[in-house]
Scaffold this active site. Structure first.
Site, short mmCIF file in Angstrom:
data_model
loop_
_atom_site.label_atom_id
_atom_site.label_comp_id
_atom_site.label_asym_id
_atom_site.label_seq_id
_atom_site.Cartn_x
_atom_site.Cartn_y
_atom_site.Cartn_z
N CYS A 91 -0.57 -35.66 -33.63
CA CYS A 91 -0.76 -36.59 -32.71
C CYS A 91 -0.77 -37.99 -33.21
O CYS A 91 -0.29 -38.26 -34.44
CB CYS A 91 -2.19 -36.34 -31.94
SG CYS A 91 -3.66 -36.69 -32.83
N HIS A 252 -5.67 -44.95 -27.36
CA HIS A 252 -5.28 -43.57 -27.50
C HIS A 252 -6.00 -43.36 -26.02
O HIS A 252 -7.17 -43.38 -25.79
CB HIS A 252 -6.13 -42.99 -28.78
CG HIS A 252 -5.63 -41.30 -28.69
ND1 HIS A 252 -5.98 -40.69 -27.94
CD2 HIS A 252 -4.89 -40.97 -29.74
CE1 HIS A 252 -5.46 -39.44 -28.35
NE2 HIS A 252 -4.86 -39.56 -29.55
#
Length: 328
Positions: A91, A252
């Site tokens: 990620c 994020h």
């Protein structure tokens, strides 16, 4: 027979000629030949392997590939070898791998490759590297294509001895002037919390850096300061930013949202784009995120804080987008 009569004497003459000339030059110009180097200096005699390594490096630093391979090899060892690795993904901040046997994972070796943390959950392993993780993943995948199934044995790196604490200087009566505080704004409206309360172990433990997060009540992400978009992650759930003052931070959106593959996100900026405070960066479908991943928490992580710097919350609870909520 006649030729030998001339060659031998000429060779003897040249031998003494070279000997005396070179001896004189070495002493005259103090050339550092083996045995004549300074006490703190050593004249290295290079082997063929040294020469080939130097030649392979090239003037343009082309040995970088071998450095990357060495790091990838060490990561593979830390994960229990190529044979133990069943999948590799990432990620915005962490390498996500599945392994056949988690007991073979060596956290000490993985941390020696630059990881700031390792999280093991069953056969899943998360290795926290930060925003450069996409490059690490690509290099590891390339390496694994030709790597041996079982990596050569490698002893776990010894922990570095703790440096002795330097004696404290006497405190001056007048305190040194403090640097001006940096005001930090929230990129999205909602309920803001300190990062230690984040619904994710890696973020809550500040492995990636200090920060804060928002449980959103609106679905638009705004630039919290003037600056530049450093990168937009492929799956659109994370954006790396650099403020005009040089502060680096990561936006994020959600936890484990990399698994959505970009669904539920619309990004309005691209790598290298300059932005002003308040510019729209992203829109996300909050209901879709809540229904499909662990959390919709929108995290702001400061990845480049200097030693001694930390985030001080100025406000918690309900906020509007671009409200000042913290400082460092």
């Amino acid at each position: 027979k006649t030729s030998w009569m001339y060659i031998i004497p000429v060779g003897i003459i040249y031998f003494f000629l070279y000997y005396f000339i070179f001896t004189w030059m070495i002493k005259k110009f103090d050339f550092k030949t083996p045995g004549r180097e300074d006490d703190d200096e050593e004249t290295k005699l290079y082997t063929k392997a040294d020469y080939q390594a130097k030649k392979g490096a090239g003037a343009d630093g082309s040995s970088q590939q071998s450095v990357e391979d060495a790091k990838s090899s060490m990561i593979a060892r830390g994960l229990g070898s190529k044979k133990n690795i069943t999948s590799v993904d990432c990620c915005a901040t962490r390498l996500r791998c599945s392994v056949a046997d988690s007991s073979l994972v060596n956290e000490k070796i993985l941390k020696a490759t630059g990881a700031v943390g390792v999280i093991k959950k069953g056969t899943g392993v998360q290795v926290i590297y930060g925003p450069q993780v996409a490059v690490i993943k690509a290099n590891l995948e390339t390496y694994l294509e030709t790597a041996p199934d079982i990596e050569p044995e490698l002893d776990a790196p010894a922990e570095e001895p703790q440096a002795e604490e330097a004696p404290k200087a006497e405190e001056k009566k007048t305190a040194a002037p403090q640097a001006a505080a940096h005001a930090l704004c929230t990129p999205v409206a909602g309920d803001v919390h300190p990062i230690a309360e984040a619904p994710d172990e890696a973020f809550a433990s500040k492995m990636m850096g200090d920060g804060y997060f928002v449980y959103p009540t609106e679905e638009t992400v705004y630039a919290p300061s003037d600056g530049e978009v450093v990168f937009v992650f492929d799956t659109k759930h994370a954006i790396g930013m650099k403020a005009a003052d040089g502060t680096e931070y990561l936006l994020h959106i959600g936890v484990d949202t990399v698994n959505l593959g970009g669904k539920g996100f619309e990004v309005f900026v691209e790598n290298g784009q300059k932005v002003k405070k308040g510019d729209k960066l992203m829109h996300f479908d909050d209901a879709f995120i809540k229904a499909n991943v662990k959390s919709d928490a929108c995290l702001v992580i400061f990845t480049g804080l200097q030693e001694g710097q930390s985030i001080e919350m100025e406000k918690t609870g309900a906020v509007k987008a671009l409200d000042e909520v913290a400082k460092f």
